[in-house]
Design a protein around this motif. Sequence first.
Motif, PDB file in Angstrom:
ATOM      1  N   GLU A   1      -7.291  10.507  34.627  1.00 39.43           N
ATOM      2  CA  GLU A   1      -8.262  10.858  35.654  1.00 39.43           C
ATOM      3  C   GLU A   1      -8.929   9.594  36.172  1.00 39.43           C
ATOM      4  OE1 GLU A   1     -11.071  13.768  34.459  1.00 39.43           O
ATOM      5  OE2 GLU A   1      -9.560  15.259  33.865  1.00 39.43           O
ATOM      6  N   GLN A   2      -8.937   9.466  37.473  1.00 39.10           N
ATOM      7  CA  GLN A   2      -9.612   8.346  38.122  1.00 39.10           C
ATOM      8  C   GLN A   2     -10.972   8.824  38.610  1.00 39.10           C
ATOM      9  OE1 GLN A   2      -8.747   5.108  38.392  1.00 39.10           O
ATOM     10  NE2 GLN A   2     -10.707   4.746  39.417  1.00 39.10           N
ATOM     11  N   ARG A   3     -12.057   8.277  38.046  1.00 39.88           N
ATOM     12  CA  ARG A   3     -13.391   8.707  38.436  1.00 39.88           C
ATOM     13  C   ARG A   3     -13.703   8.265  39.857  1.00 39.88           C
ATOM     14  NH1 ARG A   3     -13.981   6.546  33.278  1.00 39.88           N
ATOM     15  NH2 ARG A   3     -14.320   8.092  31.630  1.00 39.88           N
ATOM     16  N   GLU A   4     -14.236   9.177  40.636  1.00 37.87           N
ATOM     17  CA  GLU A   4     -14.532   8.902  42.039  1.00 37.87           C
ATOM     18  C   GLU A   4     -15.547   7.769  42.155  1.00 37.87           C
ATOM     19  OE1 GLU A   4     -15.980  11.273  46.087  1.00 37.87           O
ATOM     20  OE2 GLU A   4     -15.719  12.336  44.173  1.00 37.87           O
ATOM     21  N   GLY A   5     -15.271   6.833  43.030  1.00 38.70           N
ATOM     22  CA  GLY A   5     -16.189   5.720  43.265  1.00 38.70           C
ATOM     23  C   GLY A   5     -16.001   4.537  42.345  1.00 38.70           C
ATOM     24  N   GLU A   6     -15.163   4.686  41.307  1.00 43.79           N
ATOM     25  CA  GLU A   6     -14.927   3.591  40.379  1.00 43.79           C
ATOM     26  C   GLU A   6     -13.635   2.860  40.737  1.00 43.79           C
ATOM     27  OE1 GLU A   6     -14.929   4.687  36.324  1.00 43.79           O
ATOM     28  OE2 GLU A   6     -17.042   5.313  36.291  1.00 43.79           O
ATOM     29  N   PRO A   7     -13.554   1.555  40.430  1.00 45.75           N
ATOM     30  CA  PRO A   7     -12.316   0.809  40.682  1.00 45.75           C
ATOM     31  C   PRO A   7     -11.158   1.377  39.856  1.00 45.75           C
ATOM     32  CG  PRO A   7     -14.155  -0.694  40.271  1.00 45.75           C
ATOM     33  CD  PRO A   7     -14.629   0.690  39.905  1.00 45.75           C
ATOM     34  N   LEU A   8      -9.974   1.225  40.375  1.00 46.53           N
ATOM     35  CA  LEU A   8      -8.769   1.664  39.667  1.00 46.53           C
ATOM     36  C   LEU A   8      -8.636   0.905  38.350  1.00 46.53           C
ATOM     37  CD1 LEU A   8      -6.015   3.287  39.923  1.00 46.53           C
ATOM     38  CD2 LEU A   8      -5.054   1.127  40.773  1.00 46.53           C
TER      39      LEU A   8
END
Length: 292
Positions: free
Chosen positions: A173-180
Amino acid sequence: MSKLTLDVDAVQAFVTIADFQSFTKGAEVLGTTQGAISVKLKRLEQRLGCKLIERTPRLVRLSAQGAVFIHAARDFIAAHERAVTALGSECRHFRLGIAEHVAGPEIPMLLARLNARDPALIIEVRLENSRSLLDAFDGGELDAVIVRQEDDRRDGEDLGPEYFGWFAAPDYEQREGEPLRLAALATCCGVRDVSTRALIQAGIEWNEVFVGGGHAAVMAAVSAGLAVAACSCRLAPADSIEVSQRLGLPPLPSSRIMLHTTLSDSRSREVLRTLAAIYREHRPVKRREAGH
C-alpha cells in the motif's frame, strides 16, 4: 544377424531436438539447417525402425519409443565425446561471466546442457556487476560475458529482449501524499539509473528505503511488502505483481541481452551456440498488471 550401427551426428541431432523441443532451435545449436537435422533424424528413425519424435504444427515431443531411447542416446553421445577427448586432449576451461542482474531461471539448464554438450568442458561462471565482468573480459580473464546492452555499447550477439516493470507485493500500500518507497540496487546499477530518471521526468517523489545488497536482497524486500522495485519482468519474484497502472508509475524502456566473446575455434563456437539458444528459449514476456 548384422550388427546395428548408429551415426553419431544423427543421434546428436535427435538429442538436441528433444532437449529444445524444436527443430529450429536444434539446428541453431548444431550450426546447421532445419532441413539437415530433419534428414538426420529421419535416417536414424529408419535405422532403428521406429518413430522417435512426434511433430505437429504446434508441438515437438518424444514418441513413446523416443522416450525409451533418449537416455541411451545421451550415454552414446557422452561416450563418444569421452573417446574423442581421451587421447591427448586436456579438459578445456570455459570462463563465462553473467551480470547478476541478467542471471535468471535459465542458468541451471544452461550449465546442464553445456555439460551434456561437451563433458570435457570445465565451466567457470562468475556472477558480478556488469562493469567488473567487462573489465575482466577486456583483461582476458573471461572468455565470454552476458550483459545488458546499455552496460556496454560494443557490438555483440543479441540474445533477445529484456522488459522491465514496477513490482511490489500484492498487499503493498502506498500512503497518499507520501513519496514512493523504492527498493534499489547499488548506485552503479543501470536499472536504478533508468528508473529514477523516469520518476524525475514524471514528477514523482521517492525515498530509497532499501538500497544495495544485491538483486536477491532487493527482491526479498519487494516480496516482504517493504517497497516497490523496478526490475526485469523475467527476474521479478513470482509472488510479486506489476503495479505501474495502480500506482501511476511511468513505463520503463526495454533493453537487449548481449553476448560478447572473442572465441572463434569450432568447439568454443558450439558451446556459444548452445548458450545463445538456451537464452532465446527463455525469451522474456511482459508481465501485465493483475486485472488489466
